[in-house]
Write an enzyme that holds these catalytic residues in place. Structure first.
Site: not given
Length: 909
Positions: A193, A170, A147, A258, A107, A256
């Site tokens: 992914d 990602d 991600q 999305w 953060t 896969r």
């Protein structure tokens, strides 16, 4: 002209007039260099200097270096920006933001970026059309946490040539439906992914490298488009030693779906055997994925074990193309669009030289061999393609050197190459020489050594290294980034330094020799396989979990020249087993579930101990080993996590978190070996909680601090364990470290379990709160000190045997916010009841003897406890509370001196 455009124009004019030496043959507009030798030291500053909404190309040349302090964006108005690196592997753009439940993490770093640059976690976000990148690496180093894109592509007509794009989840996000991207000769690395989105992308001659257990693509192609992701003449490879435990060995799926109607085609690709036979098979909650022919999941002309289509998923849209259909998958058809864009029509800006062999010798510094008047230099590329022999006859080859299709590098003198990429290459040495620099494997690499070659070059890659020839190859570099298998067929291979054998398995064939000259040359997770007739020359001790002789795994134990005289020579030994202690060295994120973060590189198990002197981050993996936290080490909480091993906290260590959410939980037994801290930082207006669910033992001070994050709130340490073994001090008297003059950042400690506070003193100051939420949170005896406006919050009705606030002893009765608002808040109460005529409590005006502790009323004291036979068993000075938990059952005598008053008393336990 606007003021900004005038400033930009003047800046570019100044740059053009100052006459910086241009890199190689590139006519750069702007040069970025960390050492100050260019126009800028930061890449974003260079992008910001590009004229807005210009149709001209702006070439930004980036010199070697690790650019890891900025999250970069190419805004929409910055069109036709070209980022050109000096070296593919040594010009590195790196960052580490990732998506977490509370937004973007870490953060503190995420807060540095705003607007479109924080819409995703990408290291580089591309919105301006006509972007091009060449000869560099872009990475997201967050690891297996969520991600974490290397690049987000939101622009049209984007090109990547000769680049590395690496991440875990990602890696590449093609954000915008129908926007086009071309990638040639690139390496793309990831696990989950890692090539995804609705864009149209053509991958030509790229290496697609996967860690196990995941999916290469997550396409979401809009139904109106004919093409989505096309992989043409690519190499699908497998990466061992994943940053996430459990990945290694698992199979990989093509992807896969999305959402929408994905379109992915694999043509003329070489596929690893680690491709899952089904290819796809995971519909990912898309009911129509297996039945709709609008999904185009095609294959044609592929090779390798993973190309076998006989076991593919039975999906309506998954099939092999016909030859006629495959012929339509050209760059021009896939990416042409209405404007007939052809990215292959523009030659790369990096000047590339082809070996002609026209020189008077095979020397790599002979310019005639490259068809030029000068040798290829920094910022350029040199390619040797075909069965040529190139002599490395001395000097430093400055250009990126690529050896392909049986090309051979013959090292005949001490030489170095800044960057050498090998595509099925053989390296020879018939004399004594050294080779320095960096070698990246793109296919199997053979070292055919008949002399002695000291390899001072660092190896990276996942492909097999084979040692041939009767001579000696000495590995003199840390090859941690190399995870390919190593096979010694002939001669000798000497692993001379730490991690020199990389992370892959090592095989030693009959008649050959493996010399180990460093204790950590072999990773403990690497398999060591030897054949009868081979020689292991051990000049150091090595540890491995798997040792095979003629294919048979050996039992846990120690193997030496004495136990295996026909196989092992030297004074060292092979230890099969596990060490009792590990050192935590961390990594990009410091997760505790990554074997690479430990030395040796194994996941610690129950009964073993990990020494931690840096920051360790918790994950959902239950940590089984003991953790020894040493200053300045700390534990960073990341979720609702747990450890079954004991966490020992030395003086000066601490637990912490920083979040936009409501806090985290750690359930683990904790032993205090010194004074420690618990610090919380949250930007959530409703406050946050650090929940400690395990037992806490020790007699030291725990300081609790709410550091805040700009939003005024509370920070609460919640105690949910049985802390009967704690006899130290809970200290809530310190202000926020970040906002020391703002008392509105409330710090609290909430006992929600029996014996939550143990037998400790609880001290609170400022406006902080001590919260009792369980009837037995403090056992029989309450001892608190309050300063400022601090209060005890009573959420329950409690019955205790003694109550002391600010050295005031309360007699029998019931106390609450009504009777004592100067001390208490809340709707609960405390009832004090001292049984009379029992052996559980004895009183004087100076000392109270309770069932499990002694309370001292005074500033200077010394208490000695003797056994009934007169032997001293305990001596305590100047403490208000003394725990008796460590005493066995029996009769004891106390001798005390308190503020000059002495006495004795007898008690039984």
């Amino acid at each position: 002209m606007t003021r900004n455009s005038i400033v930009t124009f003047i800046m570019l004019l100044i740059i053009s007039l100052t006459g910086f030496a241009q890199p190689g043959s590139i006519d750069a507009d702007i040069i970025v260099a960390q050492d100050g030798s260019g126009d800028f030291t930061k890449i974003q500053d260079a992008i910001n200097a590009v004229e807005s909404n210009s149709d001209r190309q702006t070439i930004i040349y980036i010199k070697r270096g690790l650019y890891s302090t900025e999250k970069i964006i190419v805004p929409a108005e910055k069109k036709n920006v070209y980022l050109i690196g000096e070296s593919r592997d040594e010009t590195i753009i790196s960052y580490h933001i990732y998506d977490c439940p509370d937004g973007k993490c870490p953060t503190e770093d995420a807060a540095l970026w705003s607007g479109e640059n924080i819409r995703t976690s990408a290291t580089l976000t591309i919105i301006g059309n006509g972007f091009r990148a060449e000869n560099l690496t872009i990475e997201n180093t967050a690891g297996p946490v969520g991600q974490a894109q290397a690049i987000t592509v939101r622009a049209d007509r984007v090109v990547f040539f000769n680049c590395n794009l690496t991440g875990y989840q990602d890696t590449i996000y093609f954000w915008s439906d129908g926007k086009r991207c071309y990638m040639e000769n690139c390496l793309v690395v990831g696990r989950t992914d890692y090539i995804y989105g609705g864009g149209i992308a053509f991958f030509q001659s790229c290496e697609i490298r996967s860690w196990g257990g995941g999916w290469i693509t997550a396409p979401s192609t809009n139904r109106e488009f004919d093409y989505g992701f096309v992989f043409h003449e690519c190499q699908l490879t497998y990466a061992a030693n994943s940053p996430r435990a459990g990945d290694d060995g698992a199979l990989v799926r093509f992807g896969r779906p999305w959402h929408e109607y994905p379109k992915v085609a694999w043509l003329y690709c070489e596929m690893t055997e680690k491709i899952h036979p089904e290819g796809w098979g995971d519909t990912w909650n898309m009911e129509y994925a297996a039945t709709s022919t609008d999904l185009h999941l095609y294959e044609y002309g592929n090779s390798g074990a993973g190309a076998d289509m006989s076991g593919r998923a039975n999906w309506a849209g998954l099939r092999a193309l016909t030859a006629e259909e495959a012929s339509n998958y050209t760059v021009q058809n896939v990416l042409g669009g209405n404007d007939k864009w052809d990215p292959t029509a523009e030659a790369p800006l990096i000047t590339t030289y082809e070996w002609t062999g026209a020189g008077t010798s095979n020397g790599w510094m002979d310019a005639a061999n490259w068809g030029t008047e000068t040798t290829p230099t920094t910022g350029e590329a040199a390619v040797v393609d075909d069965n040529y022999i190139v002599d490395a006859d001395g000097g430093d080859f400055l250009a990126d050197l690529n050896l392909k299709n049986s090309a051979k590098l013959n090292i005949i003198a001490n030489s170095s190459a800044n960057y050498l990429a090998t595509y099925g290459t053989e390296i020879q040495a018939a004399t004594t020489a050294s080779f320095d620099g960096k070698i990246t494997t793109k296919d199997t690499i053979v070292f055919n050594i008949t002399g002695t070659l000291s390899l001072d070059a660092q190896l990276t890659g996942v492909h097999e290294l084979i040692k041939k020839g009767t001579g000696k190859l000495i590995l003199n570099e840390d090859n941690t980034s190399f995870s390919g298998a190593i096979r010694v067929d002939n001669g000798e291979l000497d692993a001379a330094v730490a991690n020199s054998l990389g992370k892959g398995k090592v095989s030693v064939q009959s008649g050959s020799t493996l010399t180990i000259s460093n204790n950590t040359a072999l990773q403990p997770t690497s398999k060591l396989l030897v054949e009868a007739g081979a020689t292991l020359k051990l000049n150091a001790d090595i540890t491995t979990s798997e040792f095979y002789i003629d294919g048979v795994i050996q039992e846990v134990g120690t193997y030496t020249a004495a136990t295996n005289p026909g196989l092992i020579t030297g004074t060292g030994q092979i230890i099969i087993g596990r060490p009792s202690e590990f050192t935590f060295i961390g990594g990009a994120n410091g997760n505790w579930d990554n074997p690479a973060h430990f030395v040796p590189a194994l996941m610690p198990e129950a009964g073993e101990t990990v020494n931690v002197s840096i920051e360790m981050e918790t994950t959902s993996t239950v940590f089984e080993a003991d953790i020894h936290l040493m200053s300045p080490g700390n534990m960073r909480l990341r979720g609702e996590h747990s450890s079954t091993g004991t966490i020992t906290m030395e003086e000066g260590t601490y637990f912490t978190y920083s979040t936009g959410g409501t806090g985290f939980t750690l359930s683990a037994p904790i032993t205090l070996a010194g004074d420690v801290k618990m610090t919380m930082a949250s930007g959530n207006s409703s406050g946050s909680s650090m929940v400690l669910g395990g037992s806490i033992t020790g007699e030291h001070t725990v300081t609790v601090i709410n550091n805040g994050r700009g939003t005024v709130n509370s920070g609460t340490v919640v105690l949910r364990g049985d802390n009967i073994g704690f006899s130290g001090v809970w200290d809530l008297t310190s202000p926020s470290e970040r906002y020391p003059n703002d008392n509105s950042y409330i710090t609290a400690i909430d006992g929600q379990s029996a014996n939550a506070f143990g037998q400790g003193l609880i001290a609170a100051g400022l406006d902080n709160k001590i919260i009792f939420s369980h009837v037995d949170a403090v056992g029989d005896d309450i001892n608190v000190e309050l300063t400022g406006s601090a209060r005890v919050v009573l959420n329950v009705d409690m019955n205790v045997k003694s109550l002391k606030v600010n050295d005031q002893n309360f007699g029998q009765g019931t106390y609450s916010a009504t009777t004592n608002p100067e001390y208490f808040e809340g709707t609960g109460s405390i009832t004090v009841s001292w049984p009379v005529g029992t052996n559980e409590i004895q009183q004087t005006n100076r000392i109270e003897l309770l069932k499990n502790s002694i309370l001292i009323h005074g500033d200077k004291s010394e208490v000695t406890v003797y056994s009934v036979l007169g032997s001293p068993v305990m001596n305590i000075k100047n403490k208000n509370t003394i725990s008796l938990n460590g005493l066995k059952k029996g009769i004891y005598i106390i001798q005390y001196s308190i503020d000059g008053n002495s006495g004795t008393m007898k008690f039984s336990k």
